[in-house]
Scaffold this active site. Structure first.
Site, PDB file in Angstrom:
ATOM      1  N   SER A  54     -11.034  11.630  -7.126  1.00 50.76           N
ATOM      2  CA  SER A  54     -10.905  10.810  -8.327  1.00 50.76           C
ATOM      3  C   SER A  54     -12.205  10.048  -8.576  1.00 50.76           C
ATOM      4  CB  SER A  54      -9.704   9.870  -8.170  1.00 50.76           C
ATOM      5  OG  SER A  54      -9.375   9.221  -9.362  1.00 50.76           O
ATOM      6  N   ARG A  94      -0.706  -1.707 -13.473  1.00 47.56           N
ATOM      7  CA  ARG A  94      -0.375  -0.766 -12.411  1.00 47.56           C
ATOM      8  C   ARG A  94       0.716   0.204 -12.855  1.00 47.56           C
ATOM      9  NH1 ARG A  94      -2.376   2.240  -8.483  1.00 47.56           N
ATOM     10  NH2 ARG A  94      -0.949   2.534  -6.744  1.00 47.56           N
ATOM     11  N   ASP A 147      -2.331  17.966 -12.351  1.00 47.04           N
ATOM     12  CA  ASP A 147      -3.094  16.737 -12.527  1.00 47.04           C
ATOM     13  C   ASP A 147      -3.576  16.686 -13.974  1.00 47.04           C
ATOM     14  OD1 ASP A 147      -4.832  14.611 -12.538  1.00 47.04           O
ATOM     15  OD2 ASP A 147      -6.053  15.302 -10.854  1.00 47.04           O
ATOM     16  N   HIS A 178      -1.934  13.834 -10.136  1.00 47.66           N
ATOM     17  CA  HIS A 178      -3.216  13.350  -9.626  1.00 47.66           C
ATOM     18  C   HIS A 178      -3.120  12.893  -8.175  1.00 47.66           C
ATOM     19  CE1 HIS A 178      -7.285  11.921  -9.872  1.00 47.66           C
ATOM     20  NE2 HIS A 178      -6.943  10.664  -9.672  1.00 47.66           N
ATOM     21  N   ASP A 179      -1.963  12.373  -7.787  1.00 48.80           N
ATOM     22  CA  ASP A 179      -1.789  11.883  -6.410  1.00 48.80           C
ATOM     23  C   ASP A 179      -1.875  12.985  -5.362  1.00 48.80           C
ATOM     24  OD1 ASP A 179      -1.606   9.208  -6.893  1.00 48.80           O
ATOM     25  OD2 ASP A 179       0.566   9.060  -6.676  1.00 48.80           O
TER      26      ASP A 179
END
Length: 375
Positions: free
Chosen positions: A149, A219, A316, A349-350
């Site tokens: 990232s 968040r 992602d 994405h994680d």
């Protein structure tokens, strides 16, 4: 099995010139190291961190259960990045809230916390600061630099700012710049923070408060972008919270996904600094190495000398495989050595932080090759 580590800090008196035209002096960088630097200092691997991570890349703190580093599944003895063979360094970025000098620290010019007066920092500034720390450790050349990232952006920037100091670069779930949608998500998150009544123009430390509401919302927005639609549906679907019936209300938390996001947001607001969030998301926005070359990524990468590994994940959508392929094409156009893996994983994405045997195996094989070059 994890291992015990100890955080360290290094202070720098010499001013660091920043891309904004200002400079910062008398700053400190928090860092950790794992493994042993070999005799010719050729086995060093720098790991760059993403938005809400830190220098605590691997291992655990003695006597602190559940304190494993954020990439502990990747880095350690016998792992994909094997600390029995490599000397791994994690550095906390300038402006962070995990030990390096940042907005929470005292501005020597005023004797008060920096707050909103902390200078804007860029990916390139972080790389310059990291280079200074490596100089102090006596490391001239990196066997590899790696990151996922925002950390991947730093790895890319290393190959452009210090091409002669980097032999290999692993860029995972990253991009050559943010598209408009990503910048938009960052801006909405920032607005949530700066419009919180407790933000006080970034000088909330003086008021003894924290803009928790804004941080929580920021968040929550970010977390949605890190997960794939498949993962959210599989994990939560349209399930209501346990024992709850539909209440026909506009403000109660009824769905499990709502409860999950609020929990993640509340937890984040307890440990992350609001000014740091603003700084780091703006650094993400600014990163664009092709901008100085009329938008040509090929021209930007003419300077790169490293061998590259790029990894992307099919679900992602924040840093899509198409963005990694842009980098691959630019490197191939310059006849650079590139390995590329596009992994069909459901985690969004994680995925770059999770246990996927294919992903970890690819990184292991690539670092095996680097280890052979060092023999």
């Amino acid at each position: 099995m994890s291992f015990d580590v100890t955080p360290q800090s290094m202070s720098f008196a010499t001013p660091l010139p920043l891309r904004s035209g200002t400079a910062i002096a008398d700053y400190a960088l928090a860092y950790e190291t794992y493994g042993t630097l070999n005799a010719d200092r050729s086995n060093a691997v720098l790991v760059c961190h993403a938005l809400n991570a830190s220098h605590h890349v691997a291992g655990q703190y003695a006597g602190q259960p559940k304190s494993q580093g954020w990439w502990d599944n990747m880095i350690g003895p016998g792992k994909s990045v094997d600390t029995d063979r490599f000397f791994v360094i994690g550095i906390n970025n300038l402006g962070s809230c995990f030990g390096s000098t940042g907005p929470m620290h005292t501005n020597p010019a005023t004797g008060r916390p920096w707050g909103a007066d902390f200078p804007v920092v860029t990916v390139e500034d972080w790389v310059d600061a990291q280079a200074r720390l490596l100089d102090a450790l006596g490391i001239d050349t990196l066997a590899a630099v790696m990151g996922g990232s925002l950390g991947g952006m730093q790895a890319l920037s290393w190959t452009l700012q210090y091409p002669e100091r980097v032999r290999h670069a692993a860029v995972i779930a990253s991009a050559p710049n943010l598209n408009a949608e990503n910048i938009a998500f960052n801006e909405v998150a920032r607005r949530a923070i700066v419009t919180d009544p407790d933000f006080h123009g970034g000088h909330f430390y003086d008021h003894g408060v924290v803009p928790k509401r804004g941080l929580t919302i920021a968040r929550m927005i970010g977390h949605i972008t890190y997960l794939s639609d498949d993962v959210m549906n599989a994990k939560f679907g349209r399930q209501l919270r346990e024992g709850m019936q539909v209440r026909y209300t506009t403000h109660d938390v009824e769905f499990q996904i709502e409860s999950y996001l609020r929990h993640q947001g509340d937890k984040f607001s307890e440990y992350f600094d609001a000014n740091t969030y603003l700084l780091i998301t703006r650094a993400l926005d600014y990163f664009d190495p092709a901008a100085a070359y009329g938008g040509s990524l090929r021209a930007a990468f003419e300077r790169a000398m490293a061998k590259f590994l790029l990894v992307s994940f099919t679900t992602d959508w924040r840093f899509s495989p198409a963005r990694s392929r842009e980098i691959v094409k630019a490197l191939l156009d310059n006849r650079r050595s590139v390995s590329y893996a596009e992994i069909d994983a459901p985690h969004g994405h994680d995925a770059f932080l999770l246990d996927d045997t294919r992903y970890l195996g690819i990184v292991r094989a690539w670092f095996d090759g680097i280890a052979k070059e060092l023999q």
